[in-house]
Motif scaffolding. Structure first.
Motif, PDB file in Angstrom:
ATOM      1  N   PHE A 143      29.253 -18.037  18.017  1.00 54.08           N
ATOM      2  CA  PHE A 143      29.638 -19.049  17.037  1.00 54.08           C
ATOM      3  C   PHE A 143      28.679 -19.041  15.850  1.00 54.08           C
ATOM      4  CE2 PHE A 143      28.973 -23.581  15.739  1.00 54.08           C
ATOM      5  CZ  PHE A 143      30.204 -23.806  15.142  1.00 54.08           C
ATOM      6  N   LEU A 144      27.380 -18.979  16.116  1.00 54.67           N
ATOM      7  CA  LEU A 144      26.387 -18.960  15.049  1.00 54.67           C
ATOM      8  C   LEU A 144      26.414 -17.650  14.275  1.00 54.67           C
ATOM      9  CD1 LEU A 144      23.418 -20.701  16.903  1.00 54.67           C
ATOM     10  CD2 LEU A 144      24.870 -21.672  15.119  1.00 54.67           C
ATOM     11  N   ALA A 145      26.616 -16.555  14.996  1.00 58.13           N
ATOM     12  CA  ALA A 145      26.670 -15.252  14.336  1.00 58.13           C
ATOM     13  C   ALA A 145      27.843 -15.171  13.362  1.00 58.13           C
ATOM     14  CB  ALA A 145      26.783 -14.144  15.383  1.00 58.13           C
TER      15      ALA A 145
ATOM     16  N   GLY B  92      28.826 -17.621  11.536  1.00 57.62           N
ATOM     17  CA  GLY B  92      28.620 -18.591  10.460  1.00 57.62           C
ATOM     18  C   GLY B  92      28.816 -20.037  10.856  1.00 57.62           C
ATOM     19  N   GLY B  93      28.982 -20.332  12.146  1.00 56.25           N
ATOM     20  CA  GLY B  93      29.159 -21.706  12.593  1.00 56.25           C
ATOM     21  C   GLY B  93      27.889 -22.521  12.438  1.00 56.25           C
ATOM     22  N   GLN B  94      28.031 -23.833  12.328  1.00 59.05           N
ATOM     23  CA  GLN B  94      26.893 -24.739  12.163  1.00 59.05           C
ATOM     24  C   GLN B  94      26.755 -25.623  13.397  1.00 59.05           C
ATOM     25  OE1 GLN B  94      28.163 -26.630   8.480  1.00 59.05           O
ATOM     26  NE2 GLN B  94      26.694 -25.397   7.322  1.00 59.05           N
ATOM     27  N   LEU B  95      25.538 -25.685  13.929  1.00 61.25           N
ATOM     28  CA  LEU B  95      25.307 -26.430  15.170  1.00 61.25           C
ATOM     29  C   LEU B  95      25.659 -27.909  15.051  1.00 61.25           C
ATOM     30  CD1 LEU B  95      21.982 -25.124  16.762  1.00 61.25           C
ATOM     31  CD2 LEU B  95      24.329 -24.640  17.432  1.00 61.25           C
ATOM     32  N   GLN B  96      25.413 -28.509  13.877  1.00 58.67           N
ATOM     33  CA  GLN B  96      25.652 -29.946  13.773  1.00 58.67           C
ATOM     34  C   GLN B  96      27.115 -30.310  14.011  1.00 58.67           C
ATOM     35  OE1 GLN B  96      24.082 -28.074  11.482  1.00 58.67           O
ATOM     36  NE2 GLN B  96      24.554 -28.720   9.386  1.00 58.67           N
ATOM     37  N   ARG B  97      28.034 -29.352  13.831  1.00 56.52           N
ATOM     38  CA  ARG B  97      29.448 -29.626  14.100  1.00 56.52           C
ATOM     39  C   ARG B  97      29.685 -29.886  15.579  1.00 56.52           C
ATOM     40  NH1 ARG B  97      32.702 -24.665  11.982  1.00 56.52           N
ATOM     41  NH2 ARG B  97      34.494 -25.975  12.576  1.00 56.52           N
TER      42      ARG B  97
END
Length: 804
Positions: free
Chosen positions: A749-751, A753-758
Motif C-alpha cells: 500500500f505504501l509502495a 503511494g498510499g498514506q498511513l493516516q487514511r
C-alpha cells in the motif's frame, strides 16, 4: 503579541468587576441564591431549565450515619452545595465486585472514605467562607460527542457571561489530567473562546497563557458547538428569571439530554477575556442601558454586536420553522435492525397518541416498543414525524376504521396543522432496513461472539504443566460451553439487500459473524474446525510461504546490543504507558499489572495489561507503544468517533490491516536486524507446518527449525492448535496468518503511494478503504501517532521551500 490586548482600557479587572457590576447589579439575596446550588437547580428546573437529576442530599451528621449508599445508581457525582472552584467533587463511575464505588471509574473508594469526605463537606471544608454545607449526589452527565476532539478528563462546560439579558462573551472549559478533571484555567484546564454569533471555537488558553495546539494534537479553533442558539437562550432566560444582573451560567452538553445547566455564578472569573482575546469591560459598556425586552432579543443583540455575521444570515438559511402537517401523515417508528413506516391520523382534539393493538403486536416483533412498567395498555416508543424525532408513551386500544396510529396533541406541540393541506393518505405500512440499527446489532453480537474466549482451553493450566514435563505429549483440550447463540444465528440468516457503502460493509460483517458461529460450533472437530478457520482467516499460501522463507533465509545477523537487554520492570513500563496515554488524551484507558497473563503485554476493553514479573528492553517498550497504543488504541478511539459502531469493533476482515499496520509501526523501531522483526514470517511457517502435523511435532519444529526458545515454542504451538480437542490430529486455528500477510499488504500500500493516516479512521480492512471513504458522514481521524503528526506538519514546510 498579547501586549495590546492586556494594555487595553476595555479589559475588566477583578476590582472593577466588583465595583461596577457585581455590587450594583447583584444584590446580596441574588448572590446567596446563586451560591446555593441545590436551591438554584430546583428553582430553574421548575421553570423548564434542564439540569442533572438530584439523587440524594445529606444535611447533617444524623443523615450521614444513616445514609445507604446502595440506594444510589452506579454512576453519580458527589458535590458540596456551596463549593467553589471544583473543590470537593468526587465522580463515582461503576462499582467493583465487592460493591464499592469506583472513583472516576478507576480506584475503589470505600463507604467509610466517602462518609469522611461527606463529613468534610458538612463541616464547610470546600465551601465559600467555610460555612456549614450540604452534600448531595446528582446524575452523572455523559459528555456530548462534540467534545471528543478535545479529549476532556471529566465534563466540559460552556461558560456564558450575560448582562442585561445579552450574552456578552463565552468560552468552552475543558478539564484535563493536569487540572485533575476540573475545568478551571488556573488549575490547568483549557479555556477556549467561542464566537458568540456562530458558536465556533476560536483561541485557547491554559494557565493564563495562549496555546495553539491541543495536548494530543490538532487545533483548538474551528469546532462547532451544537445547540448554540439554545444554549444562549437558556443563559439569557436564567438571568431573566433569577434577577442576577451580572451573571455567568455554566452549561454543559449531555449525550442524551443536550444542554443542561451546571451552576450559576454571580462572581464569575475573568479568564474568559484571555480565551477570547477580547476585553470584557468594553462589551459590557456597549449593552449597559439598552432596553432589552426578552431573552430572544438579548441573544440577537449579543450575536450582532459581538460576533461575526450570524450563521443563518451568512449561509442564507432562514430560522428554523415549525413543520406544517396535514390531517394524514406518515410516521417512521425505530425498531431493532429495521424501521416501520406507518400511516397516521393527526388528531389535535385527542390528548394522547394511540396505536392499535394490531400495530403494537407488530412493533413488539420488531422491538420497536417497550411496555411502560406493568401497564399492558401503555408503551414507550420513538418515532419520526415530518423530520422531528419524538419519544413518547402511547396507549394501546382498539381503533375504529383503517387508522392504526392516531397522533394526539401532546406530541404535536412543535408542529403547525393545516386541515386544508392535501396529502394522499398512504394505504399500508412498510418495514425498512435501518442500517444504523443493524450496525448497533452487529456490534452487540461482536461482543457476544468472542472467538478467543471460547477457544481457550479450560484445562490449559493442567495441560501446560504436563507439556513442560513431556515434550512429546499431545494435549487433549476441553472448552467452555457456548452461550445460547440460536437467536443470533436466526437474526443473521437474512442477507442485507442494501448496495450503499454502509450496507455493503454491514453485509460483509453479517457474513463474518455467521462464519464465526459455525467455527465456534465446530470446536473439537479437527477437520471441520480447520476448514472453517481457513474460510474465516485464510491459510498460508505457497506464495506467502516462499516469501517468509526468503525473508528468513536472507536476514542479516541480529545485533542484540547491551542497551537492548530486558532490564525494565512492568512497574516502569506501566508508568511509561500512562504518560503516553495521557499525551494522547486517552484518560479513560488504564494500565494494570496482572499475574496470570500468557503474553507480557495485551490490550482488552479500555485496559492495557502487563504481566507481573515481565522485563522489557527500552527498544521493546518503544515498539509496544507503536504497536499497542499508537495503532490498536488510536484506531479504536478514532473508530469510536465515527457515527457507526462497526469502526470501533472492526469491519469484516479488519485484522490483516490492523495487525499489519501495528507490525509495520513497531518495525520502524526495531530496524532491519532485530530478532522480533522476524516473528511474523516464523509464525506463518510454524502455522503451515502445524496444519499438517501433530502438536508435539509442531512444537519440535518451532524450537529446532525456527529457533524459538522452549517456552515460546510451547506457547506458539498452543496458539496454533487451540480449537482442537485431540491435538495429535493435523489442523488448527489459522488466525496467525494475518500478521505476515497484513504487514506485506501495508508495505505494498505504501509502495503504491498510499498514506498511513487514511488507515486511522477506525478498524477497517484495506480492501474496503475506498468504500469506507465514500461514506458521506465519515469523520477524519481524531488522533494520529506523533510521527504521523510530525510528517503532516513538515509537509507544508517542504512545499514552501520548493516554491522558494
Amino acid at each position: 503579541m498579547l501586549t495590546p490586548f492586556f494594555s487595553s482600557r476595555g479589559v475588566l479587572g477583578i476590582n472593577a468587576r466588583n465595583l461596577l457590576y457585581v455590587k450594583p447589579f447583584n444584590p446580596k439575596k441574588a448572590i446567596a441564591f446563586a451560591d446555593d446550588k441545590l436551591k438554584t437547580k430546583a428553582f430553574l428546573t421548575a421553570r423548564g431549565i434542564p439540569a442533572a437529576k438530584i439523587f440524594a442530599r445529606i444535611e447533617n451528621r444524623e443523615q450521614l450515619r444513616a445514609f445507604d449508599f446502595s440506594s444510589l445508581p452506579d454512576d453519580c457525582v458527589l458535590k458540596p452545595n456551596y463549593g467553589f472552584g471544583g473543590e470537593g467533587i468526587i465522580i463515582l463511575r461503576g462499582r467493583d465486585k465487592q460493591g464499592q464505588f469506583l472513583r472516576s471509574g478507576k480506584r475503589p473508594i470505600a463507604a467509610q472514605e466517602l462518609r469522611e469526605h461527606m463529613g468534610d463537606i458538612l463541616d464547610g471544608r470546600f465551601s465559600l467562607g467555610g460555612r456549614r454545607d450540604t452534600a448531595f449526589f446528582e446524575q452523572l452527565l455523559i459528555p456530548h460527542e462534540s467534545f471528543l476532539p478535545f479529549r476532556p478528563v471529566g465534563m466540559p462546560d460552556i461558560r456564558v457571561i450575560v448582562f442585561n439579558l445579552v450574552p456578552i462573551m463565552a468560552m468552552l472549559r475543558i478539564p484535563t489530567a493536569v487540572s485533575d478533571g476540573k475545568a478551571n484555567l488556573h488549575l490547568g484546564g483549557m479555556g477556549i473562546g467561542i464566537d458568540i454569533a456562530k458558536g465556533v471555537t476560536t483561541h485557547a488558553a491554559q494557565y493564563h497563557h495562549m496555546i495553539t495546539e491541543l495536548p494530543h494534537g490538532g487545533s483548538p479553533s474551528g469546532h462547532q458547538i451544537p445547540f448554540w442558539e439554545e444554549i444562549l437562550l437558556i443563559c439569557s432566560r436564567i438571568q431573566q428569571i433569577t434577577n442576577i444582573g451580572y451573571l455567568a451560567a455554566d452549561i454543559t452538553l449531555d449525550a442524551q439530554m443536550g444542554p443542561a445547566v451546571l451552576e450559576v455564578n454571580a462572581r464569575a472569573g475573568l479568564s474568559v477575556q484571555i480565551a477570547n482575546l477580547a476585553p470584557l469591560r468594553a462589551r459590557l459598556e456597549r449593552v449597559q442601558g439598552l432596553t432589552v425586552s426578552s431573552p430572544e432579543k438579548g441573544v440577537r443583540i449579543g450575536q450582532e454586536l459581538f460576533g461575526e455575521k450570524i450563521r443563518s444570515k451568512s449561509t442564507g438559511k432562514k430560522p428554523e420553522e415549525r413543520p406544517l402537517l396535514g390531517l394524514h401523515e406518515i410516521i417512521t417508528i425505530a425498531g431493532v435492525g429495521a424501521s416501520v413506516e406507518e400511516p397516521c391520523a393527526i388528531a389535535p382534539d385527542r390528548e394522547r397518541t394511540v396505536f392499535s393493538r394490531e400495530l403494537i403486536t407488530e412493533l413488539i416483533a420488531h422491538r420497536a416498543v417497550e411496555q411502560e412498567g406493568d401497564d399492558a395498555e401503555r408503551y414507550r416508543v420513538k418515532f419520526t414525524l415530518a423530520g422531528r424525532k419524538i419519544q413518547t408513551v402511547v396507549l394501546a386500544a382498539d381503533l375504529p376504521g383503517s387508522d392504526r396510529a392516531i397522533i394526539g396533541r401532546r406530541d404535536l406541540a412543535d408542529f403547525l396543522i393545516d386541515p386544508s393541506r392535501q396529502r394522499q393518505k398512504p394505504t399500508a405500512s412498510g418495514v425498512k432496513i435501518d442500517l444504523r440499527a443493524v450496525d448497533k446489532l452487529l456490534s452487540q453480537y461482536d461482543r457476544e461472539l468472542l472467538l478467543l474466549k471460547y477457544i481457550k482451553p479450560i484445562n490449559l493450566a493442567e495441560e501446560r504443566k504436563r507439556l513442560r514435563e513431556d515434550v512429546r505429549y499431545n494435549p487433549v483440550f476441553s472448552y467452555p460451553p457456548l452461550p445460547n447463540i440460536a437467536d443470533i444465528r436466526e437474526r443473521l440468516a437474512e442477507p442485507l439487500l442494501d448496495t450503499s457503502p454502509l450496507g455493503v460493509l454491514l453485509e460483509k460483517k453479517r457474513k463474518e459473524h455467521t462464519q464465526r458461529i459455525l467455527l465456534l460450533e465446530a470446536r473439537g472437530d479437527s477437520e471441520r474446525f480447520t476448514a472453517l478457520s481457513v474460510a474465516l482467516f485464510g491459510k498460508p499460501t505457497s506464495s506467502l510461504i516462499r516469501a517468509a522463507d526468503a525473508l528468513l533465509h536472507n536476514r542479516p545477523a541480529c545485533d542484540l546490543s547491551e542497551r537492548d537487554a530486558p532490564t525494565r520492570s512492568a512497574e516502569y513500563v506501566k508508568e511509561r504507558f500512562e504518560q503516553v496515554l495521557a499525551k494522547y488524551g486517552l484518560h479513560e484507558w488504564q494500565v494494570a499489572i496482572r499475574a496470570k497473563l500468557v503474553a507480557d503485554c495485551t490490550v482488552g476493553g479500555r485496559h492495557v495489561y502487563l504481566r507481573e514479573g515481565a522485563t522489557f528492553s527500552d527498544t521493546r517498550i518503544d515498539a509496544l507503544i507503536r504497536h499497542e497504543i499508537e495503532t490498536h488504541i488510536l484506531t479504536a478511539e478514532n473508530g469510536a468517533h465515527q457515527p457507526y459502531a462497526i469502526f470501533r469493533r472492526g469491519c469484516a476482515g479488519y485484522l490483516d490491516t490492523q495487525e499489519g499496520l501495528a507490525i509495520y509501526n513497531q518495525n520502524r523501531v526495531y530496524g532491519d536486524t532485530h530478532e522480533k522483526r522476524y516473528n511474523p514470517p516464523r509464525n506463518l511457517l510454524g502455522l503451515a507446518y502445524g496444519l499438517e502435523h501433530s502438536f508435539a511435532d509442531t512444537r519440535q519444529y518451532l524450537s529446532e527449525e525456527l529457533g524459538y526458545d522452549r517456552e515460546k515454542a510451547l506457547s506458539q504451538a498452543i496458539i496454533i492448535k487451540r480449537g482442537l480437542t485431540n491435538t495429535s490430529d493435523n489442523g488448527g486455528f489459522t488466525k496467525s496468518v494475518v500478521y505476515f500477510r497484513g504487514v506485506r499488504a501495508i508495505e505494498r500500500f505504501l509502495a503504491e503511494g498510499g498514506q498511513l493516516q487514511r488507515l486511522y479512521v477506525g478498524k477497517i480492512a484495506l480492501e474496503d478503504l475506498e468504500l469506507v471513504e465514500k461514506l458521506p458522514d465519515l469523520q477524519q481521524p481524531l488522533l494520529l501517532p506523533e510521527f504521523l503528526r510530525e510528517q503532516a506538519a513538515a509537509a507544508p514546510r517542504k512545499k514552501t521551500r520548493s516554491k522558494k
